[in-house]
Scaffold this motif. Structure first.
Motif, short mmCIF file in Angstrom:
data_model
loop_
_atom_site.label_atom_id
_atom_site.label_comp_id
_atom_site.label_asym_id
_atom_site.label_seq_id
_atom_site.Cartn_x
_atom_site.Cartn_y
_atom_site.Cartn_z
N MET A 1 39.75 20.51 18.64
CA MET A 1 39.65 20.78 17.22
C MET A 1 38.70 19.75 16.61
O MET A 1 38.85 18.56 16.81
CB MET A 1 41.04 20.67 16.58
N LYS A 2 37.76 20.22 15.89
CA LYS A 2 36.76 19.37 15.27
C LYS A 2 37.17 19.08 13.83
O LYS A 2 37.39 20.01 13.04
CB LYS A 2 35.40 20.08 15.32
N LEU A 3 37.32 17.81 13.49
CA LEU A 3 37.64 17.43 12.12
C LEU A 3 36.35 17.18 11.35
O LEU A 3 35.45 16.52 11.83
CB LEU A 3 38.48 16.14 12.10
N ASN A 4 36.30 17.72 10.15
CA ASN A 4 35.12 17.48 9.32
C ASN A 4 35.39 16.33 8.36
O ASN A 4 36.47 15.74 8.34
CB ASN A 4 34.71 18.76 8.59
N ARG A 5 34.41 16.03 7.57
CA ARG A 5 34.47 14.91 6.63
C ARG A 5 35.65 15.06 5.67
O ARG A 5 36.37 14.10 5.39
CB ARG A 5 33.15 14.86 5.86
N GLU A 6 35.87 16.27 5.16
CA GLU A 6 36.96 16.51 4.21
C GLU A 6 38.32 16.28 4.85
O GLU A 6 39.24 15.78 4.21
CB GLU A 6 36.87 17.93 3.64
N ASP A 7 38.46 16.67 6.13
CA ASP A 7 39.72 16.44 6.84
C ASP A 7 40.02 14.95 6.94
O ASP A 7 41.14 14.50 6.70
CB ASP A 7 39.68 17.05 8.25
N VAL A 8 39.01 14.18 7.31
CA VAL A 8 39.18 12.73 7.44
C VAL A 8 39.52 12.11 6.09
O VAL A 8 40.41 11.26 6.00
CB VAL A 8 37.92 12.08 8.06
N LEU A 9 38.85 12.53 5.05
CA LEU A 9 39.14 12.00 3.72
C LEU A 9 40.56 12.36 3.27
O LEU A 9 41.24 11.56 2.64
CB LEU A 9 38.11 12.51 2.70
N HIS A 10 41.00 13.57 3.62
CA HIS A 10 42.36 13.99 3.28
C HIS A 10 43.38 13.12 4.01
O HIS A 10 44.36 12.64 3.40
CB HIS A 10 42.55 15.46 3.63
N ALA A 33 38.32 13.76 19.05
CA ALA A 33 38.53 13.55 20.49
C ALA A 33 40.02 13.46 20.81
O ALA A 33 40.50 14.01 21.81
CB ALA A 33 37.81 12.29 20.95
N LEU A 34 40.76 12.79 19.95
CA LEU A 34 42.21 12.67 20.15
C LEU A 34 42.88 14.03 20.09
O LEU A 34 43.73 14.36 20.94
CB LEU A 34 42.79 11.74 19.08
N LEU A 35 42.50 14.85 19.13
CA LEU A 35 43.08 16.18 19.01
C LEU A 35 42.72 17.06 20.20
O LEU A 35 43.51 17.91 20.62
CB LEU A 35 42.65 16.83 17.70
N GLU A 36 41.54 16.86 20.77
CA GLU A 36 41.15 17.62 21.96
C GLU A 36 42.07 17.28 23.13
O GLU A 36 42.42 18.16 23.93
CB GLU A 36 39.70 17.34 22.32
N HIS A 37 42.49 16.03 23.24
CA HIS A 37 43.44 15.65 24.29
C HIS A 37 44.77 16.37 24.11
O HIS A 37 45.39 16.81 25.07
CB HIS A 37 43.67 14.13 24.30
N PHE A 38 45.21 16.49 22.86
CA PHE A 38 46.46 17.21 22.59
C PHE A 38 46.33 18.70 22.89
O PHE A 38 47.28 19.33 23.33
CB PHE A 38 46.92 16.98 21.15
N GLU A 39 45.16 19.26 22.67
CA GLU A 39 44.94 20.67 23.00
C GLU A 39 45.08 20.89 24.50
O GLU A 39 45.63 21.90 24.93
CB GLU A 39 43.57 21.12 22.51
N VAL A 40 44.61 19.95 25.30
CA VAL A 40 44.76 20.04 26.75
C VAL A 40 46.24 19.97 27.11
O VAL A 40 46.74 20.74 27.95
CB VAL A 40 43.97 18.91 27.46
N LEU A 41 46.98 19.07 26.47
CA LEU A 41 48.41 18.94 26.76
C LEU A 41 49.18 20.20 26.38
O LEU A 41 50.17 20.54 27.03
CB LEU A 41 48.99 17.74 26.02
N GLN A 42 48.74 20.90 25.35
CA GLN A 42 49.43 22.12 24.92
C GLN A 42 49.31 23.23 25.96
O GLN A 42 50.10 24.16 25.97
CB GLN A 42 48.90 22.60 23.58
N GLN A 43 48.34 23.13 26.85
CA GLN A 43 48.14 24.15 27.87
C GLN A 43 49.02 23.93 29.10
O GLN A 43 49.11 24.80 29.96
CB GLN A 43 46.66 24.18 28.29
N VAL A 44 49.69 22.80 29.18
CA VAL A 44 50.54 22.50 30.33
C VAL A 44 51.78 23.38 30.29
O VAL A 44 52.43 23.53 29.25
CB VAL A 44 50.95 21.00 30.33
N ASP A 45 52.11 23.98 31.44
CA ASP A 45 53.30 24.83 31.53
C ASP A 45 54.54 23.94 31.64
O ASP A 45 54.71 23.21 32.61
CB ASP A 45 53.19 25.73 32.76
N THR A 46 55.38 23.99 30.63
CA THR A 46 56.59 23.17 30.62
C THR A 46 57.84 24.03 30.80
O THR A 46 58.95 23.59 30.46
CB THR A 46 56.69 22.39 29.29
N THR A 47 57.68 25.21 31.36
CA THR A 47 58.82 26.08 31.60
C THR A 47 59.79 25.39 32.54
O THR A 47 59.41 24.89 33.59
CB THR A 47 58.35 27.41 32.23
#
Length: 95
Positions: A1-10, A33-47
């Protein structure tokens, strides 16, 4: 997920941070970059994996309470500047 300037200011506003322009650009890249790491973790099968709030065993670092002989009440109260019966009398702390 790419954060833009407005997201960072918020986010900065929510955290009550004042950011310089160079910090906004740097944090945009770092947080993205941090959010991209979390996106990878969300793909892990935790069944079949039990949810947990503690991944390591909990061990108390406190020692056990043990009853030990104490000083005699009269010896302690004899050192009090003011006493009332079996209690130490002090000035009022709150009004």
């Amino acid at each position: 997920m790419k954060l833009n300037r407005e997201d960072v200011l918020h986010i900065a506003r929510l955290a009550r941070l004042g950011l310089e322009e160079d910090e906004i650009n740097r944090l945009s890249k770092e947080l993205s970059a941090l959010l991209e790491h979390f996106e990878v973790l969300q793909q892990v099968d935790t069944t079949g994996v039990e949810p947990t709030s503690q991944s390591t065993p909990v061990k108390s670092v406190l020692k056990e309470d043990t009853i030990k002989p104490s000083y005699a009440r009269e010896d302690i109260l004899s050192n009090a500047p003011r006493r009332e019966g079996d209690y130490i009398r002090i000035r009022a702390v709150m009004e």
